[in-house]
Scaffold this active site. Structure first.
Site: not given
Ligand code: ADP
Length: 845
Positions: A379-380, A382, A384-386, A731, A774
């Site tokens: 996914g894009p 930020g 929340g993957k990490t 597309s 999109k």
């Molecule tokens: P990614 O790994 O996808 O690039 P991160 O896991 O680093 O993104 O997330 C970035 C920030 O956004 C973190 O501080 C995370 O806690 C917050 N965040 C992202 N998605 C959510 C969510 N669904 N609920 C709560 N916090 C989120």
């Protein structure tokens, strides 16, 4: 006036005020000079002078730090040492200063100050005879009578005793010996006191002793103290041995703070060390193969002298081997109910992802040796993957370790370097295991889509071995050269796109798509997680700062344009910082007058009162803190001329809206394309033009002169703004058609519509990928209607309900339907197409 070797100490001496070191006659010391008076002394006297006499200056010790009293001259110590500046070194870094090397000649006392500026010049009286320090020992020179004679003999003997305890190969010690033999006894107290370890205060005591007898009396205890200290050290060394010991000996260094060597090599230490290492090897519970290798290595180590380079290599290797968690693991404490609560508490939305993660964990609980695929969140940035990865580790009670793979292009980053290689080291997997100290952590392989491929082998291939459950129980790092069982490690991967993940790797992973968030979700995430987090990180409380919902909406739409919430989080960070300043200012004001803070604020003490709490961030405050809005709703403004249409594009960073602009001019039917387009996109443009030409009559499209062929006598320019970004993919087909149809018909495209879809030469609309991203991008940009390929209709189910409710979706099977939906009141001629005027089209359907 006394003389010696032709050097005379003048009766007027420039004075160097020293606050750091005490110079004694007969010794040489280094002085750093940076105060204005001392600098002038160097530049105007030492550097300008030409005679030997001009290099003689007086050093007055123990003045206060001259930097702090540049104006008034501090009270000067009465006695100083005249010395020759033998070296002057200037430097400009970090600030202008000189370093002087001065050899002390004899004592003097200050009898009167002549001037204080630019440097201090004083009338002085010489106190010692210069011959004391310069003439070599002669018979009778030391034959002083009575107590003095005895004292000097005692002193000399003590100095000889000290020398006997020191290592002659150290240059200072050798120098000490030479001086002792050649100097007259009268010089000994000064010289010895400056060479042995004494404090400035003690040196000053020696300097202040004007009679020889006094000098011997003061210096002798210092000398005997050193001897006693050394004796004690040597005794201790004999009694115990160990690494701390060596440290102690160094600490007790006698000669001017230099480490010295007592001549005896600490041989027994190694033996003990290796024995300790051997014990550790046996205690590390490693696999049989590893144990065999370690024992062999230990044997080699025992036979090797410590000075051999291989010794440290082998030692490092063994140190790593004993540190690795061969059989250390944490106990999984999985409770699905608790895991669900924890995941829900940590993350808002992401329901599908959380469900899948729970399934995965549940299966793991039932069957511990799960050889399932590796989960990969795609996914894009930020979204929340990490942080989901981190939550998984927490729910399982496991250690978490993140391995960033972005940009790695050498397989030895994963698998380590062979030990024959200079500077060899283990790879990141083994390093990670060493860091976490258990063999069942959660490893997050971040950004697997950004693995590079260099000359040193393919890191993806090395990762395959790590991730493959069939192989990873015997993962062999090149550095270790023995297998380590990785099967207990839980691997989770993250990526922005699957397109660049090497196929073999992708094959072993289960991809879980994490799309971006809608505005409403972002508001919820902000209020539940981001704002509380930021408040905590900045030491603020909700009682101090309040962000209302519509401010959050404003931040989301005017200051960020992203699929995830990372830059949103940063914006809240900026708000918190601004508020923290206000709160801190208020607190300081309050702290200056405690009673004012305690009583209710009154009219007169506005400045001291803290700002009213909580500080509410409204739109005005937001503009103040974050500046003018960064993004505007620009879609409707851009669509004010014919020949502009809005497409939807997918990028690894999430969905985006994409403008397509066209213009025409007189020419010979040429098509110009700009905006860094890839081949597929260029082909789409040609397809679009061909289809429009073929159907010009039906749709009443004309050229500039009103003729039936839109390209006749006309050049067309098609541009995709944001020209620095390479764009490709099929597309944009429908968007190009709509844009050109608008240009050729002179009609405006609806300002609130965006579209996506691949086209064929026959005018069909084929499905495309990334629909969810999109559509979210269209929603973010304030679009009302989205035109999609018919066969993408099923993808709409994945969208959040509020997005579905906000948008009007038109699913189109062919271009006719697209044009009809893209223009207000439909497009002329489109009605006909519904009644199958093109047999070739309907036959395809
Ligand atoms: P990614 O790994 O996808 O690039 P991160 O896991 O680093 O993104 O997330 C970035 C920030 O956004 C973190 O501080 C995370 O806690 C917050 N965040 C992202 N998605 C959510 C969510 N669904 N609920 C709560 N916090 C989120």
């Amino acid at each position: 006036m006394a003389s010696g070797d032709g050097i005379q100490v003048p009766s007027r001496l420039p004075l160097l005020l020293s606050h750091e070191a005490v110079l004694l006659p007969g010794s040489t010391a280094r002085f750093t000079v940076d105060s204005p008076r001392n600098m002038h002394l160097v530049s105007q006297r030492l550097l300008r002078g030409t005679s030997l006499k001009s290099t003689i200056i007086g050093v007055i010790p123990n003045t206060r730090d001259p930097e702090r009293d540049t104006d008034g001259l501090p009270a000067l110590h009465k006695i100083g040492t005249a010395g020759i500046a033998v070296q002057v070194v200037g430097s400009n870094w970090p600030k202008p200063h000189y370093t002087l090397l001065i050899t002390g000649l004899c004592r003097f006392s200050v009898s009167g100050l002549l001037k204080e500026r630019p440097f201090v010049l004083a009338e002085v009286e010489q106190l010692d005879k210069l011959e004391h320090y310069t003439t070599p020992i002669t018979e009778g020179a030391s034959s002083s009578e009575g107590e003095l004679g005895e004292l000097s003999i005692k002193f000399y003997q003590a100095a000889v005793q000290l020398l006997g305890m020191l290592d002659m190969s150290v240059p200072v010690v050798a120098k000490f010996r030479r001086l002792l033999d050649s100097l007259p006894r009268a010089a000994l107290p000064d010289v010895v006191a400056s060479m042995i370890r004494t404090s400035n205060k003690e040196k000053l005591q020696v300097l202040d002793a004007l009679t020889l007898e006094e000098r011997f009396k003061r210096a002798l205890p210092m000398l005997t103290r050193q001897i006693e200290g050394l004796k004690l050290l040597q005794k201790n060394r004999k009694m115990s041995s160990g690494p701390e010991n060596e440290k102690r000996v160094r600490k007790g260094g006698v000669v001017s703070g230099r480490p010295f060597n007592l001549g005896e090599e600490p041989e027994d230490e190694d033996g003990d060390d290796i024995a300790a290492l051997e014990k550790k090897v046996h205690r590390a519970k490693m696999s049989d193969a590893a144990l065999r290798v370690c024992l062999k290595e230990l044997n080699r180590l025992k036979k090797m002298p410590q000075s051999m380079p291989e010794f440290s290599l082998a030692r490092n290797y063994l140190d790593l081997m004993v540190e690795l968690p061969w059989s250390k693991s944490t106990k999984d404490c999985l409770d699905i109910q608790a895991a669900r609560t924890l995941l829900d508490n940590d993350h808002y939305a992401m329901d599908k992802l959380k469900r899948r993660v729970l399934e995965y964990l549940a299966v793991r609980q039932l069957k511990t040796s799960l050889k399932g695929p590796i989960i990969c969140f795609v996914g894009p940035p930020g979204v929340g993957k990490t942080s989901v990865g981190r939550s998984i580790a927490r729910t399982l009670g496991r250690e978490f370790h993140r391995i960033a793979l972005g940009g790695i292009c050498d397989q030895s980053d994963i698998r380590g370097h062979r030990r024959t290689y200079v500077g060899s080291m283990p790879g990141r997997i083994i390093n990670g295991l060493k860091t976490v100290g258990v063999n069942n952590p959660v490893f997050l392989l971040d950004e697997v889509d950004k693995l590079g491929r260099g000359l040193q082998g393919d890191p993806a291939a090395a990762l395959l071995e790590v991730l493959d459950p069939e192989q990873n129980h015997s993962f062999t790092d090149h550095y270790l050269n023995v297998a380590f069982d990785l099967s207990q490690v839980l691997f989770i991967a993250t990526a922005n796109t699957t397109a660049t993940i090497p196929p073999a790797l992708l094959d072993r992973m289960e991809v879980l798509q994490v799309a971006g968030y809608t505005r409403e979700e972002k508001v919820e995430i902000a209020h539940r997680h981001l704002i509380p987090n930021q408040l905590e990180q900045h030491g603020l409380t909700p009682q101090q700062l309040h962000v209302p919902q519509d401010t959050t909406q404003d931040v989301i739409s005017s200051y960020t344009r992203e699929a995830g919430v990372r830059s949103l989080e940063r914006k809240f960070g900026a708000i918190c910082r601004a508020v923290a300043v206000k709160v801190a200012e208020g607190r300081r004001g309050a702290a200056t007058d405690v009673s004012a803070a305690e009583r209710p604020p009154q009219q007169g003490d506005k400045a001291a009162a803290p700002p009213e709490m909580p500080i509410v961030i409204d739109h005005v405050a937001l503009r103040d803190i974050l500046g003018p809005p960064l993004f505007e709703m620009e879609v409707s403004e851009r669509l004010t001329l014919p020949g502009v249409a809005v497409g939807l594009a997918w990028t690894p960073l999430g969905g985006e809206i994409l403008f397509v602009e066209a213009s025409r001019m007189e020419g010979e039917g040429q098509l110009t394309l700009t905006g860094q387009l890839g081949d597929v996109m260029k082909e789409s443009a040609h397809l679009a033009i061909s289809w429009l030409r073929a159907n010009a009559k039906t749709y009443q499209l004309t050229n500039m002169g009103g003729g039936p062929d839109p390209l006749e006598g006309t050049d067309i320019h098609l541009h995709f703004p944001a020209g620095a970004v390479t764009k490709d993919g099929p597309s944009a087909g429908v968007t190009i058609v709509t844009c050109l149809a608008s240009l050729f018909s002179g009609r405006l495209v609806r300002s609130d519509v965006a579209m996506t879809g691949e086209i064929t030469l026959r005018g069909l609309v084929l499905p495309v990928g990334g629909i969810k991203d999109k559509v979210l991008a269209a929603h973010r940009a304030g679009v009302k209607r989205v035109i999609l390929p018919k066969r993408n209709g099923k993808d709409l189910e994945e969208l959040p309900a509020n997005v579905r409710a906000d948008l009007d979706f038109v699913t189109a099977a062919d271009l006719d339907e697209v044009l009809n939906a893209a223009f207000d009141g439909g497009f002329p001629g489109t009605g006909h197409t519904h009644t199958h005027p093109h047999p070739q089209l309907s036959s395809k359907l």
